[in-house]
Enzyme design. Structure first.
Site, PDB file in Angstrom:
ATOM      1  N   ASP A  21       0.793  -1.237   0.000  1.00  0.00           N
ATOM      2  CA  ASP A  21       0.000   0.000   0.000  1.00  0.00           C
ATOM      3  C   ASP A  21       0.830   1.295   0.000  1.00  0.00           C
ATOM      4  O   ASP A  21       1.829   1.381   0.719  1.00  0.00           O
ATOM      5  CB  ASP A  21      -0.851   0.074   1.281  1.00  0.00           C
ATOM      6  N   GLU A 196     -10.446  -2.252   4.659  1.00  0.00           N
ATOM      7  CA  GLU A 196      -9.088  -1.785   4.945  1.00  0.00           C
ATOM      8  C   GLU A 196      -8.892  -0.385   4.366  1.00  0.00           C
ATOM      9  O   GLU A 196      -9.685   0.084   3.546  1.00  0.00           O
ATOM     10  CB  GLU A 196      -8.056  -2.743   4.319  1.00  0.00           C
TER      11      GLU A 196
END
Ligand code: DQQ
Length: 497
Positions: A21, A196
């Site tokens: 990420d 998330e």
């Protein structure tokens, strides 16, 4: 450097080892900071650190040393960064503060670290964690923090944290003491997987003056192309509570391709733009994609807008204009009829790194099965980016794009409903060594996909099947290589917790 097979030439990837990420996106003193989930001792997900790079233009990047290392509270999972303009935390004037998840033995808590030298060196706050793990949520992670101020002087810090299938909202005067103010979910949108990396920002609708807030949430499975993806909700945010204006069962996807996850927007973008990037992969196969010394890359940064449509207010995405700096060569066509009999219209146009804009006009007496472009064409390889005019769907077919032997989940065709604008279908396509990003109709429908073609597969074709279509215009730019410099400072051995 950056010459390995499949190495992206204008998409961000780490010098070596694993990336997932994007984290800590913030602009400060002329630099866009990019931190990212990084395991600097391996090419798969492991004990996570925050890697770090900076850019002055979102195109060319300088790699900096790893910013955050695991410690006794755990690995450093995803999070965000802010500039503490008024020194609310007492770390120093204009401190850069990173807010992240500590992950230890399956428990997750939220912590902070600060830098007073433009992100070059970091100190963890001795009072960590600032929000302890919760007994009711093992999944409790990915804090997104920003400053909210409705009227001058009444501002506070807002933190969003994903917890199972809900987003928890906290507020704080100083980044250290946090109190829970509200929650959104469960029961909204796609809940097939765990939620998330939440993101929240306000955007004008069209040319304004009205605005809406967009809450984007990554979901670990259940995305339209399979596996992980990013959904979003449109609504209002009053500083403590987010209210969606669509129904609970409405699911809006930011991207219909396989490879768009954990998107995050830059705080403090200097021109007031909202720009985000995402991890260009999918948890279904991220750990086995066939790259060698590194694994993972990010999408090209995208500017976001909102548009009023018949279905409601929807997100538009387009590559940031800075990409134009990389354009080195152009071909252009206008007003051509494309039919199944059309020969080799594009001649010698080709490339492994391209920025393509196309406009097609549907003809009243014709209904082709599909039409579009084929990129990275080789002897037996090609990636088809097409429009199916019968089902009104935009698609990417990577069935024979290149290597797919590493995962049974990889090869395939993915599509998304997209009505023409009047009689017109617009496509913007970014092609790199191992990806395509497709923006349909001004970026209202987007598909991002990794591909692993042979380096020799560089051909470009235009096609129509089962009928004709008019090509109103086609611009094909070859893109040069972005600069990925290293300024890594003294080597530090990687301490694994
Ligand atoms: N990746 C991070 C988590 C996040 C997940 C761990 C999403 O913080 O939830 O590397 O890809």
């Amino acid at each position: 450097m950056y010459d390995e097979t499949y190495r992206p030439q204008f998409h961000f990837s780490p010098v070596a080892h694993w990336l997932n990420d994007p984290n800590g996106l913030v602009f400060y003193e002329g630099e866009y900071h990019l931190f990212y989930q990084h395991y600097p001792a391996g090419t798969t997900h492991g004990p996570m650190h925050w890697g770090h790079a900076v850019s002055i233009d979102l195109v060319n990047w300088t790699h900096l040393p790893v910013a955050l290392y695991p410690d006794k509270y755990g690995y450093i999972y995803s999070g965000s960064a802010v500039i503490d303009w008024h020194n609310s935390a007492g770390f120093g004037e204009e401190a850069m503060v990173a807010v992240f998840t500590h992950h230890l033995d399956g428990r997750q808590s939220q912590s902070i670290a600060y830098s007073t030298d433009r992100g070059r060196s970091w100190t963890k706050y001795p009072g960590n964690p600032v929000i302890k793990s919760l007994s009711e949520h093992r999944d409790f992670r990915d804090p997104k923090v920003f400053w909210f101020e409705k009227n001058e002087g009444d501002g506070h810090w807002v933190m969003l944290v994903a917890a199972g299938n809900r987003i928890l909202f906290y507020s704080s005067p100083d980044l250290k003491k946090w109190s829970l103010s509200s929650s959104f979910g469960p029961g909204w949108g796609c809940t097939d997987g765990v939620w998330e990396t939440p993101e929240l920002f306000e955007l004008p609708v069209g040319d304004g003056p009205g605005t809406r807030w967009v809450l984007a949430v990554a979901v670990s499975s259940g995305a339209p192309a399979g596996g992980s993806g990013v959904q979003y909700f449109v609504g209002e945010f009053d500083g403590s509570t987010f209210t969606s204006e669509d129904s609970k069962s409405t699911v809006l996807w930011a991207d219909y391709g396989t490879d768009f996850y954990a998107s995050q927007a830059w705080n403090n973008e200097p021109a007031g733009r909202t720009i985000w990037t995402a991890w260009m992969s999918n948890w279904l196969y991220a750990k086995v994609i066939p790259t060698s010394t590194w694994r993972g890359s990010l999408t090209f940064p995208r500017q976001l807008q909102l548009k009023n449509t018949n279905q409601g207010i929807r997100l538009l995405q387009k590559p940031v204009r800075e990409i134009e700096r990389l354009r080195v060569r152009c071909w252009n066509w206008q007003d051509e009829l494309i039919s199944p009999e059309t020969g080799d219209l594009l001649g010698d146009a080709q490339g492994q790194t391209l920025d393509i804009s196309a406009e097609f006009d549907l003809l009243r007496d014709q209904q082709p099965d599909s039409f579009g472009l084929q990129v990275r064409v080789g002897k037996s390889e090609r990636t088809t980016i097409g429009y199916d005019s019968r089902s009104q769907a935009l698609f990417v077919d990577r069935g024979i794009a290149g290597r797919a032997d590493f995962s049974a989940e990889f090869a395939g065709k993915h599509s998304a409903k997209m009505e023409p604008i009047g009689d017109t279908v617009q496509l913007r396509i970014l092609v790199d060594h191992s990806s395509v990003e497709v923006f349909g109709n001004d970026g209202q429908v987007v598909l991002t996909e990794r591909i692993f073609p042979d380096a020799s597969s560089a051909g470009l074709r235009i096609y129509a099947k089962g009928g004709a279509v008019k090509l109103r215009s086609l611009d094909v730019y070859v893109l040069g290589k972005a600069n990925f410099a290293e300024s890594l400072g003294p080597k530090r051995s990687v301490r694994v917790h």
